[in-house]
Design an enzyme around this catalytic site. Structure first.
Site, mmCIF file in Angstrom:
data_model
loop_
_atom_site.group_PDB
_atom_site.id
_atom_site.type_symbol
_atom_site.label_atom_id
_atom_site.label_comp_id
_atom_site.label_asym_id
_atom_site.label_seq_id
_atom_site.Cartn_x
_atom_site.Cartn_y
_atom_site.Cartn_z
ATOM 1 N N ASP A 225 0.808 -1.219 0.000
ATOM 2 C CA ASP A 225 0.000 0.000 0.000
ATOM 3 C C ASP A 225 0.843 1.273 0.000
ATOM 4 O O ASP A 225 0.408 2.326 0.461
ATOM 5 C CB ASP A 225 -0.958 0.022 1.202
ATOM 6 C CG ASP A 225 -2.055 -1.023 1.081
ATOM 7 O OD1 ASP A 225 -2.289 -1.498 -0.042
ATOM 8 O OD2 ASP A 225 -2.672 -1.364 2.107
ATOM 9 N N GLU A 226 2.064 1.197 -0.529
ATOM 10 C CA GLU A 226 2.938 2.367 -0.546
ATOM 11 C C GLU A 226 3.439 2.684 -1.951
ATOM 12 O O GLU A 226 4.410 3.424 -2.119
ATOM 13 C CB GLU A 226 4.123 2.163 0.416
ATOM 14 C CG GLU A 226 3.703 2.071 1.877
ATOM 15 C CD GLU A 226 4.895 1.980 2.824
ATOM 16 O OE1 GLU A 226 6.030 2.221 2.364
ATOM 17 O OE2 GLU A 226 4.681 1.669 4.011
#
Length: 282
Positions: A225-226
């Protein structure tokens, strides 16, 4: 008959790039219908998106633009807009994002071709097949993950997929699969101020009395999620909203953020700039 193309490029920032591109197009009788550019002063890199019509075939235009590479150190892509990108959607049990994308495609609001849907659960097969789209049930356990991911890659190859969309696919992709799909896989996840991880994030948000909930659409990387962010949506909430209300509102913003990201990627409006993106709006 004129064809419509989109050229996207990046190169070291220096004078003459716009003149070289527009001059090349003019010399070949092309008509520019839209042009956007941005110079990243920190990275000293230039980004450009040009939409134009032409009578020349794509391979001839590509060869012409390739002639600019030695002088400008240019990376470029040229796409024929009449060819819809082929998309594979990965889902688990939550169907709101899948349903939204299917509806947008059928309604002509999203110019992509969803060639197949794959899931680690069978639940969304009826929804998918109601649209006449192939559904592949690919169960996964920690022990079978390498084989299951190999099956995903086989689908990518079989359907000649250009973009993989994780529409609330609740599995973490391996580093190897992330590398193989680099720049062509988009994920959606909830994002809060503050952030809540783990089980029942909306219930955690309700307990903390958050005033904003949101969602982030980004390219998939091995950092969970980055990845480079494409789009973010937020909605204001207050004390009167129950946890169920937050879940419903959150699903709405997830649908909108993901649809925007997929659309902009399909329209060649997103260019990678290191760990971030340049998004040229419509």
């Amino acid at each position: 008959m004129n064809a419509e193309y989109v050229l996207t490029l990046s190169c070291p920032d220096r004078p003459g790039v716009v003149a070289a591109v527009s001059g090349l197009l003019a010399a070949r009788g092309c008509n520019i219908t839209d042009s956007q550019q941005f110079g990243d002063q920190a990275a000293q890199r230039f980004f450009m998106r040009v939409q134009f019509t032409a009578v020349l075939p794509q391979d001839e235009l590509s060869s012409a633009f390739a002639g600019l590479i030695p002088e400008f150190g240019m990376d470029f892509k040229l796409r024929d807009l009449s060819v819809k990108p082929k998309v594979l959607i990965l889902v688990s049990k939550f169907g709101h994002c899948l349903n939204d994308l299917l509806y947008r495609v059928r309604s002509g609001l999203l110019d992509i071709e969803i060639v197949a849907v794959a899931s680690n659960h069978p639940d969304l097969r009826p929804l998918t097949q109601s649209y006449g789209i192939d559904y592949h049930h690919l169960p996964v356990t920690p022990e079978t993950r390498p084989r299951q991911e190999a099956e995903i890659l086989a689908l990518v190859e079989h359907y000649q997929v250009e973009l993989v969309v994780l529409a609330r696919y609740m599995q973490v992709l391996s580093e190897d699969l992330c590398e193989k799909l680099s720049g062509r896989a988009i994920n959606i996840h909830h994002s809060f101020l503050p952030s809540f991880k783990g089980a029942k994030p909306y219930h955690q948000a309700h307990d903390r009395g958050v005033k904003l909930i949101g969602a982030t659409a980004h390219y998939v990387t091995s950092d969970l999620d980055e990845g480079p962010i494409i789009e973010q949506e937020v909605a204001r909430v207050d004390h009167s909203h129950s946890p169920a209300d937050l879940v419903a509102i959150g699903r709405d913003v997830e649908c909108v953020a993901l649809a925007h990201a997929v659309r902009w990627h399909a329209e060649q409006r997103v260019l990678l700039d290191g760990h971030k993106t340049i998004v040229f709006p419509r």
